[in-house]
Write an enzyme that holds these catalytic residues in place. Sequence first.
Site, PDB file in Angstrom:
ATOM      1  N   TYR A 236       0.824  -1.215   0.000  1.00 53.55           N
ATOM      2  CA  TYR A 236       0.000   0.000   0.000  1.00 53.55           C
ATOM      3  C   TYR A 236       0.852   1.256   0.000  1.00 53.55           C
ATOM      4  O   TYR A 236       2.034   1.246   0.358  1.00 53.55           O
ATOM      5  CB  TYR A 236      -0.921   0.013   1.224  1.00 53.55           C
ATOM      6  N   PHE A 247       2.494   9.700   3.732  1.00 56.28           N
ATOM      7  CA  PHE A 247       2.783   9.503   5.145  1.00 56.28           C
ATOM      8  C   PHE A 247       3.165   8.065   5.469  1.00 56.28           C
ATOM      9  O   PHE A 247       3.696   7.785   6.543  1.00 56.28           O
ATOM     10  CB  PHE A 247       1.586   9.929   6.011  1.00 56.28           C
ATOM     11  N   ASP A 248       2.920   7.152   4.544  1.00 58.66           N
ATOM     12  CA  ASP A 248       3.292   5.761   4.789  1.00 58.66           C
ATOM     13  C   ASP A 248       3.241   4.992   3.477  1.00 58.66           C
ATOM     14  O   ASP A 248       2.416   5.288   2.604  1.00 58.66           O
ATOM     15  CB  ASP A 248       2.334   5.123   5.801  1.00 58.66           C
ATOM     16  N   ILE A 268      -7.612   1.002  10.931  1.00 61.56           N
ATOM     17  CA  ILE A 268      -8.597   2.084  10.904  1.00 61.56           C
ATOM     18  C   ILE A 268      -9.895   1.609  10.239  1.00 61.56           C
ATOM     19  O   ILE A 268      -9.904   0.695   9.420  1.00 61.56           O
ATOM     20  CB  ILE A 268      -8.042   3.332  10.185  1.00 61.56           C
ATOM     21  N   TYR A 294      -8.126   8.477  11.487  1.00 59.62           N
ATOM     22  CA  TYR A 294      -7.567   8.609  12.832  1.00 59.62           C
ATOM     23  C   TYR A 294      -8.341   9.582  13.708  1.00 59.62           C
ATOM     24  O   TYR A 294      -7.908   9.902  14.821  1.00 59.62           O
ATOM     25  CB  TYR A 294      -6.089   9.028  12.733  1.00 59.62           C
ATOM     26  N   PHE A 311      -5.553   5.944   0.108  1.00 58.15           N
ATOM     27  CA  PHE A 311      -4.691   4.774   0.052  1.00 58.15           C
ATOM     28  C   PHE A 311      -4.871   4.051  -1.275  1.00 58.15           C
ATOM     29  O   PHE A 311      -5.991   3.936  -1.779  1.00 58.15           O
ATOM     30  CB  PHE A 311      -5.050   3.772   1.161  1.00 58.15           C
TER      31      PHE A 311
END
Length: 319
Positions: A236, A247-248, A268, A294, A311
């Site tokens: 992902y 961010f990831d 989440i 979040y 995502f």
Amino acid sequence: MRRRSLAVLASVPLLFAAACGSGGGAGTASGTASSSPAGAVPALKVTGAANAKPTVAFPAKVVETSSYQVITPGTVGAAAKEGGSVVANFTVYTWDGKENKLAGSTYDEGGPQLITMNDQVPAILRKGFAETKGGGRFLSVVGKDALPAEQQAQAPAGQSQVFVVDVVGVPEGKAAQGTAADPGVKGVKVENPGGDAAPKLTTKTKEKAPKELVVKTVIKGTGPEVKSGQSILVQYAGKIWGSDLEFDSSWARGAEPIMFQIGTGKVIKGWDQGLVGVPVGSRVLLSIPPDLGYGKQGSGDKIKGTDTLVFLVDVVAAY
């Protein structure tokens, strides 16, 4: 995305701090299988069905030499190879001849784990994995001889770790494969280079973010639909709507997929709601509003409580 705790690994005292440290124990076998060669420990007995938490009966005398025994070789797919990955459940006991306490089990943690067959896994365990296919089980005694020489003096005397490992399977591929379609979300762009190459997600836009969860198929997989409670293996990338801030990303961390349980609150809400029902092998785009991400508190330094998260997720496998 929250990840489930790997506490079962951290809780194993002789997983040898890094028992997962390079070591190489003896290749003699232990356990109760009929193929047990000389030097085995036949008094160590494992009971319980495959793919369920086992029970181990321990003799009073502790064996401190590392060994392994394939109890059931398994019939699904291929065995794990050096440098590759394997999905497995494992239960670990500290064998001290007295309490023989349970140190940890993935069966108590909610699902199997993805393990990379590198030198962070003791050689004696890698030997068991190399001879066990999906659906199989092996037993391993991991003694202090599995530790690097400099750590052996620090290992507690008179005890070993006993692993009962149930191999679930060996993942094939690292990305969704197939014909890609435009997800059709204004403000979001996806580039699909094909093969195992990382896709590119762009979220730099002045378009307003959707207020509800959006789930769009980019590549439709041909596997079974993901069910709530399964552990899924994914690649992902996650960005913030409007800023294109990443961010990831598993792709950015060496393109190694990660595994977690879906549909049970381990991640989440946007993932739990958006990924259950997706066919294995799919690539999907998720636009997740703050209340399904979040929340008002955000996460870390990058994600604010007002951010919509985007995502791009490849569902590689489900177990």
